[in-house]
Scaffold this active site. Structure first.
Site, mmCIF file in Angstrom:
data_model
loop_
_atom_site.group_PDB
_atom_site.id
_atom_site.type_symbol
_atom_site.label_atom_id
_atom_site.label_comp_id
_atom_site.label_asym_id
_atom_site.label_seq_id
_atom_site.Cartn_x
_atom_site.Cartn_y
_atom_site.Cartn_z
ATOM 1 C CB SER A 21 -0.940 -0.024 1.205
ATOM 2 O OG SER A 21 -1.960 0.953 1.068
ATOM 3 C CG ASN A 22 -0.379 4.560 -1.465
ATOM 4 O OD1 ASN A 22 -1.053 5.422 -0.906
ATOM 5 N ND2 ASN A 22 -0.856 3.799 -2.440
ATOM 6 N N PRO A 23 1.126 5.698 1.754
ATOM 7 C CG PRO A 23 2.928 7.075 2.262
ATOM 8 C CD PRO A 23 2.358 6.237 1.184
#
Ligand code: CTP
Length: 224
Positions: A21-23
């Protein structure tokens, strides 16, 4: 107009308890959905896994993976296809470009993992939508985001051309006050003809209002 807005990250699972995923926190996309609803537009918000409350007057569809986002966007657009006042798709979601080639039904044991993860490409939501709506009488206005760590406007212009968009909202996520998790943003609107419209540092709510206004100027369904 009818707005379809995407927000947040995607999760690309390799088993039920692990994912790539990513922030992204979804703040920018939720702000766009809120601004569009406040301006009187019909809004469907396709939200990745985020911890934000649904803005008032917004229809929310939750999505996990890139493929979920694509399916939800296609369904939302199909539902408003012939809207006389036009349709806009604003893709703020940080969609993962890759996913694990396989997703195990049960938690993987480390002894069963090799240390190498095989990935496959995800569909590009904007490109897919652009191709599928080419024959529509009123093409949707397509707006992308480019969160970059260098040369944001040049990269945004490339994405605008390659994905056939009306506009890309470019921001350098390494700048103070811009990027993931904060309530402000400093962006530049990069238009299809290469015009740059830089905005000062402002709240994400204010940026969102400018994006919604800009979508209206693209002609309520004119598209490009
Ligand atoms: N996007 C999309 N589908 C994907 C990936 C991204 O529709 N599979 C959208 C994003 O929501 C955003 C825009 O495309 O509006 C640009 O996303 P970005 O990740 O910056 O671009 P990429 O096409 O992934 O380009 P690159 O990896 O070359 O930076």
């Amino acid at each position: 107009m009818k707005f379809v807005v995407t927000a947040g990250p995607t999760r690309e699972h390799l088993d039920p308890v692990r994912f790539l995923s990513n922030p992204s926190t979804g703040k920018m996309g939720f702000a766009v959905a809120r601004a569009a609803a406040r301006a009187g537009h019909d809004v469907t918000l396709v939200a990745g896994p985020v911890a934000l409350a649904t803005p008032k007057g917004v229809a929310r569809v939750d999505a996990v993976s890139a493929r979920d986002v694509l399916a939800a966007v296609e369904a939302a657009l199909a539902a408003v296809k012939d809207a006389p006042d036009g349709v806009a798709l604003v893709m703020t979601a940080a969609v993962a470009d890759w996913r694990p080639a396989t997703c195990a039904a049960k938690k993987l044991k480390k002894s069963a993992m090799s240390g190498t993860l095989k990935l496959v490409r995800n569909p590009d939501v904007l490109k897919t939508v652009r191709a599928k709506t080419r024959t529509w009488k009123r093409k949707p206005v397509l707006v992308g985001f480019a969160a970059e760590t260098g040369e944001p406007t040049a990269e945004a212009a490339r994405k605008c051309r390659e994905k056939g968009l009306a506009m890309v909202v470019a921001n350098d996520v390494t700048q103070p006050g811009a990027g993931f998790g904060v309530d402000t943003n400093r962006v530049t609107f990069v238009l299809a003809d290469g015009t740059l419209e830089p905005l000062p540092l402002m709240t994400k709510d204010a940026v969102a209002r400018r994006i919604v206004e800009k979508c209206r100027t693209f002609g309520g369904g004119g598209g490009i």
